[in-house]
Write a protein that holds these residues in place. Structure first.
Motif, PDB file in Angstrom:
ATOM      1  N   LEU A 258       0.813  -1.347   0.211  1.00 16.43           N
ATOM      2  CA  LEU A 258       0.110   0.152  -0.103  1.00 16.43           C
ATOM      3  C   LEU A 258       0.835   1.131   0.001  1.00 16.43           C
ATOM      4  CD1 LEU A 258      -2.912  -1.279   2.365  1.00 16.43           C
ATOM      5  CD2 LEU A 258      -2.880  -0.511   0.098  1.00 16.43           C
ATOM      6  N   LYS A 259       2.176   1.096   0.589  1.00 12.74           N
ATOM      7  CA  LYS A 259       3.035   2.069   0.545  1.00 12.74           C
ATOM      8  C   LYS A 259       3.643   2.368  -0.951  1.00 12.74           C
ATOM      9  CE  LYS A 259       3.642   2.843   5.371  1.00 12.74           C
ATOM     10  NZ  LYS A 259       3.938   2.081   6.435  1.00 12.74           N
ATOM     11  N   GLY A 260       3.473   1.413  -1.718  1.00 11.74           N
ATOM     12  CA  GLY A 260       4.019   1.376  -3.022  1.00 11.74           C
ATOM     13  C   GLY A 260       5.511   0.857  -3.146  1.00 11.74           C
ATOM     14  N   LEU A 261       5.811   0.057  -2.164  1.00 11.58           N
ATOM     15  CA  LEU A 261       7.238  -0.716  -2.014  1.00 11.58           C
ATOM     16  C   LEU A 261       7.213  -1.886  -3.253  1.00 11.58           C
ATOM     17  CD1 LEU A 261       8.257  -0.902   1.582  1.00 11.58           C
ATOM     18  CD2 LEU A 261       8.860   0.950  -0.182  1.00 11.58           C
ATOM     19  N   GLY A 262       8.064  -2.155  -3.657  1.00  9.99           N
ATOM     20  CA  GLY A 262       8.293  -3.441  -4.602  1.00  9.99           C
ATOM     21  C   GLY A 262       8.294  -4.735  -3.848  1.00  9.99           C
ATOM     22  N   LEU A 263       8.382  -5.834  -4.565  1.00 11.85           N
ATOM     23  CA  LEU A 263       8.282  -6.976  -3.689  1.00 11.85           C
ATOM     24  C   LEU A 263       9.677  -7.286  -2.713  1.00 11.85           C
ATOM     25  CD1 LEU A 263       7.059  -9.758  -3.201  1.00 11.85           C
ATOM     26  CD2 LEU A 263       7.647 -10.814  -5.285  1.00 11.85           C
ATOM     27  N   ALA A 264      10.856  -7.103  -3.629  1.00 10.67           N
ATOM     28  CA  ALA A 264      11.853  -7.175  -2.590  1.00 10.67           C
ATOM     29  C   ALA A 264      11.961  -6.245  -1.114  1.00 10.67           C
ATOM     30  CB  ALA A 264      13.043  -6.573  -3.423  1.00 10.67           C
ATOM     31  N   ASP A 265      11.371  -5.060  -1.502  1.00 11.94           N
ATOM     32  CA  ASP A 265      11.432  -4.181  -0.237  1.00 11.94           C
ATOM     33  C   ASP A 265      10.412  -4.415   0.739  1.00 11.94           C
ATOM     34  OD1 ASP A 265      13.699  -2.896  -1.105  1.00 11.94           O
ATOM     35  OD2 ASP A 265      12.437  -1.374  -2.172  1.00 11.94           O
ATOM     36  N   ALA A 266       9.086  -5.139   0.154  1.00 18.88           N
ATOM     37  CA  ALA A 266       8.214  -5.254   0.626  1.00 18.88           C
ATOM     38  C   ALA A 266       8.547  -6.644   1.656  1.00 18.88           C
ATOM     39  CB  ALA A 266       6.739  -5.748  -0.205  1.00 18.88           C
ATOM     40  N   LEU A 267       9.175  -7.611   1.277  1.00 22.21           N
ATOM     41  CA  LEU A 267       9.541  -8.730   1.852  1.00 22.21           C
ATOM     42  C   LEU A 267      10.333  -8.230   3.219  1.00 22.21           C
ATOM     43  CD1 LEU A 267      10.521 -11.419  -1.017  1.00 22.21           C
ATOM     44  CD2 LEU A 267       8.610 -11.438   0.570  1.00 22.21           C
ATOM     45  N   SER A 268      11.349  -7.477   2.901  1.00 22.93           N
ATOM     46  CA  SER A 268      12.201  -7.012   3.907  1.00 22.93           C
ATOM     47  C   SER A 268      11.222  -6.267   4.918  1.00 22.93           C
ATOM     48  CB  SER A 268      13.181  -6.256   3.367  1.00 22.93           C
ATOM     49  OG  SER A 268      14.043  -5.545   4.083  1.00 22.93           O
ATOM     50  N   HIS A 269      10.322  -5.561   4.553  1.00 25.71           N
ATOM     51  CA  HIS A 269       9.539  -4.587   5.526  1.00 25.71           C
ATOM     52  C   HIS A 269       9.006  -5.805   6.423  1.00 25.71           C
ATOM     53  CE1 HIS A 269       7.015  -1.280   6.536  1.00 25.71           C
ATOM     54  NE2 HIS A 269       5.919  -1.976   6.373  1.00 25.71           N
ATOM     55  N   ALA A 270       8.165  -6.653   5.600  1.00 23.81           N
ATOM     56  CA  ALA A 270       7.338  -7.648   6.461  1.00 23.81           C
ATOM     57  C   ALA A 270       8.359  -8.500   7.452  1.00 23.81           C
ATOM     58  CB  ALA A 270       6.647  -8.701   5.282  1.00 23.81           C
ATOM     59  N   CYS A 271       9.348  -8.829   6.950  1.00 23.72           N
ATOM     60  CA  CYS A 271      10.149  -9.884   7.940  1.00 23.72           C
ATOM     61  C   CYS A 271      10.670  -8.993   9.037  1.00 23.72           C
ATOM     62  CB  CYS A 271      11.562 -10.376   7.117  1.00 23.72           C
ATOM     63  SG  CYS A 271      10.955 -11.688   6.045  1.00 23.72           S
ATOM     64  N   ARG A 272      10.967  -7.575   8.629  1.00 21.28           N
ATOM     65  CA  ARG A 272      11.669  -6.827   9.898  1.00 21.28           C
ATOM     66  C   ARG A 272      10.346  -6.743  10.898  1.00 21.28           C
ATOM     67  NH1 ARG A 272      16.050  -3.509   9.432  1.00 21.28           N
ATOM     68  NH2 ARG A 272      16.517  -3.709   7.119  1.00 21.28           N
ATOM     69  N   LEU A 273       9.129  -6.429  10.428  1.00 23.51           N
ATOM     70  CA  LEU A 273       7.882  -6.385  11.473  1.00 23.51           C
ATOM     71  C   LEU A 273       7.710  -7.661  12.380  1.00 23.51           C
ATOM     72  CD1 LEU A 273       6.041  -4.033  12.166  1.00 23.51           C
ATOM     73  CD2 LEU A 273       4.402  -5.090  10.358  1.00 23.51           C
ATOM     74  N   ALA A 274       7.728  -8.907  11.409  1.00 22.71           N
ATOM     75  CA  ALA A 274       7.346 -10.202  12.125  1.00 22.71           C
ATOM     76  C   ALA A 274       8.601 -10.356  13.184  1.00 22.71           C
ATOM     77  CB  ALA A 274       7.506 -11.388  10.787  1.00 22.71           C
ATOM     78  N   GLY A 275       9.935  -9.858  12.922  1.00 19.90           N
ATOM     79  CA  GLY A 275      11.145 -10.286  13.667  1.00 19.90           C
ATOM     80  C   GLY A 275      10.853  -9.411  14.899  1.00 19.90           C
ATOM     81  N   GLN A 276      10.486  -7.963  14.682  1.00 14.82           N
ATOM     82  CA  GLN A 276       9.965  -7.338  15.899  1.00 14.82           C
ATOM     83  C   GLN A 276       8.938  -7.852  16.605  1.00 14.82           C
ATOM     84  OE1 GLN A 276       8.837  -3.327  14.699  1.00 14.82           O
ATOM     85  NE2 GLN A 276       8.426  -2.704  16.712  1.00 14.82           N
ATOM     86  N   LYS A 277       8.214  -8.467  16.169  1.00 13.29           N
ATOM     87  CA  LYS A 277       6.838  -9.199  16.931  1.00 13.29           C
ATOM     88  C   LYS A 277       7.450 -10.241  17.713  1.00 13.29           C
ATOM     89  CE  LYS A 277       4.395 -12.267  17.926  1.00 13.29           C
ATOM     90  NZ  LYS A 277       4.246 -11.849  19.256  1.00 13.29           N
ATOM     91  N   CYS A 278       8.374 -10.983  17.034  1.00 11.51           N
ATOM     92  CA  CYS A 278       8.880 -12.054  17.737  1.00 11.51           C
ATOM     93  C   CYS A 278       9.663 -11.972  19.189  1.00 11.51           C
ATOM     94  CB  CYS A 278       9.981 -12.999  17.063  1.00 11.51           C
ATOM     95  SG  CYS A 278       8.979 -13.933  15.466  1.00 11.51           S
ATOM     96  N   GLY A 279      10.207 -10.716  19.300  1.00 14.09           N
ATOM     97  CA  GLY A 279      10.971 -10.034  20.348  1.00 14.09           C
ATOM     98  C   GLY A 279      10.345  -9.560  21.338  1.00 14.09           C
ATOM     99  N   GLN A 280       8.831  -9.570  21.090  1.00 16.12           N
ATOM    100  CA  GLN A 280       7.993  -8.923  22.180  1.00 16.12           C
ATOM    101  C   GLN A 280       6.832  -9.956  22.555  1.00 16.12           C
ATOM    102  OE1 GLN A 280       6.263  -5.524  20.314  1.00 16.12           O
ATOM    103  NE2 GLN A 280       4.291  -6.189  20.446  1.00 16.12           N
ATOM    104  N   ILE A 281       6.055  -9.814  23.684  1.00 12.35           N
ATOM    105  CA  ILE A 281       4.824 -10.647  23.813  1.00 12.35           C
ATOM    106  C   ILE A 281       3.697 -10.069  23.228  1.00 12.35           C
ATOM    107  CG2 ILE A 281       3.361 -11.528  25.656  1.00 12.35           C
ATOM    108  CD1 ILE A 281       6.392 -12.659  26.120  1.00 12.35           C
ATOM    109  N   GLY A 282       3.072 -10.807  22.282  1.00 11.69           N
ATOM    110  CA  GLY A 282       1.653 -10.320  21.829  1.00 11.69           C
ATOM    111  C   GLY A 282       1.929  -9.107  20.817  1.00 11.69           C
TER     112      GLY A 282
END
Ligand code: ADP
Ligand code: FRU
Length: 289
Positions: A258-282
């Motif tokens: 939705l922010k207009g990123l291409g697939l490569a950057d979108a994967l990185s954005h999503a993995c970063r957010l998921a990694g941040q989630k794994c480091g916290q509860i909930g």
């Protein structure tokens, strides 16, 4: 800010934290217990709402008192429940064992509610939404809903999560703009590597961007012109809670597109957010960096 509708489940999660995963027939004391709303679609929306999007859920919600914490949490995040179907009953419930030693989450799930389907979905005014995300559940029903979007012109963007091998789910492949597969689904089809799996899926979904998550290794994608992209995972210093990592990944991916990123950057954005989630509860407080 985009307007996002997700079709899928909202559950009640009973989350036991354990030092290590138990042997069968063992009796042991948990280190902690919390209850939390869950469900793939609900989790993805909770994250998307925190990223600033206007979110709505299309799902089946029970009207009994056990559903109150789910409804309260979704309402607190401003998630619109107007197109949900209300039925008598109790919420789908998961017993989740979080192992601190392994960083794994084992889920035992029970539900006896009907599925949300095309009958409810066809009443929704699609012009209200920029993006519709489906938790791929009942194959033929999901396909009918996806095809309604495909045939709408102009219609919202459409993604489908294909997490489990459900009967008839392949029928959605030809209709979605984005398909997000799990490693478990790839394994089920006999693939133990992401690249050949994505290339095989391309045969059934020539129009879609294809993504497959690969747990701690990160995620892979295949662009429309046929380029394979990869992002490693972003492991936190200490994994605290991997429950909902995939749902968070999906939110990150949708947000990135939705922010207009291409697939490569979108994967990185999503993995970063998921990694941040794994480091916290909930999921509370996940805003990306
Ligand atoms: P789920 O089982 O919750 O559906 P996956 O295992 O498919 O989730 O992982 C989804 C994404 O979450 C992965 O692509 C990765 O980016 C991230 N992820 C999963 N597990 C970890 C982990 N232990 N550390 C960091 N990131 C992780
Ligand atoms: C995590 C999750 C949990 C829920 C379960 C349902 O991805 O959505 O919150 O209990 O999966 O399968």
């Amino acid at each position: 800010m985009a307007r996002i509708l997700a079709i899928g489940t909202a559950t009640l999660d009973l989350i036991f934290t354990l030092t290590r995963y138990p042997a069968e027939d063992a009796e042991l004391r948990a280190r902690g217990l919390r209850t939390s709303p869950g469900g793939n679609a609900a989790n993805t929306l909770v994250v998307l709402s925190q990223l600033g999007h206007a979110c709505a859920l299309g799902g089946v919600l029970p009207d009994g008192p056990e559903a109150a914490p789910i409804i309260e949490c979704l309402a607190r995040h401003g998630i619109d429940l107007a197109v949900c179907r209300r039925v008598p009953g109790r919420p789908p419930t998961s017993c989740v064992l979080l192992s601190l030693e392994e960083g794994t989450r084992t889920i035992v799930h029970y539900r006896d509610l009907p599925e949300y389907g095309h009958e409810e979905f066809h009443q929704i005014d699609l012009t209200r939404f920029d993006w519709v995300h489906f938790e791929g559940r009942d194959g033929p029903e999901t396909a009918r809903m996806v095809h309604r979007i495909r045939d709408a012109s102009p219609g919202p963007l459409c993604s489908v999560e294909v997490e489990k091998p459900r009967s008839g789910i392949e029928a959605v492949f030809a209709g979605a703009g984005m398909l997000i597969f799990s490693r478990a689904y790839a394994n089920h089809l006999g693939f133990d590597a992401p690249r050949p799996f994505l290339l095989r899926m391309r045969e059934q979904a020539p129009q879609a961007d294809l993504i497959v998550t690969w747990g701690k290794e990160g995620a892979y994608g295949l662009t429309y012109p046929g380029e394979v992209q990869y992002s490693p995972a972003f492991p936190p210093i200490k994994a605290q809670d991997t429950l909902g990592a995939g749902d968070t990944f999906n939110a990150g991916l949708i947000d990135a597109y939705l922010k207009g990123l291409g697939l490569a950057d979108a994967l990185s954005h999503a993995c970063r957010l998921a990694g941040q989630k794994c480091g916290q509860i909930g999921l509370e407080g996940l805003k990306g960096r």
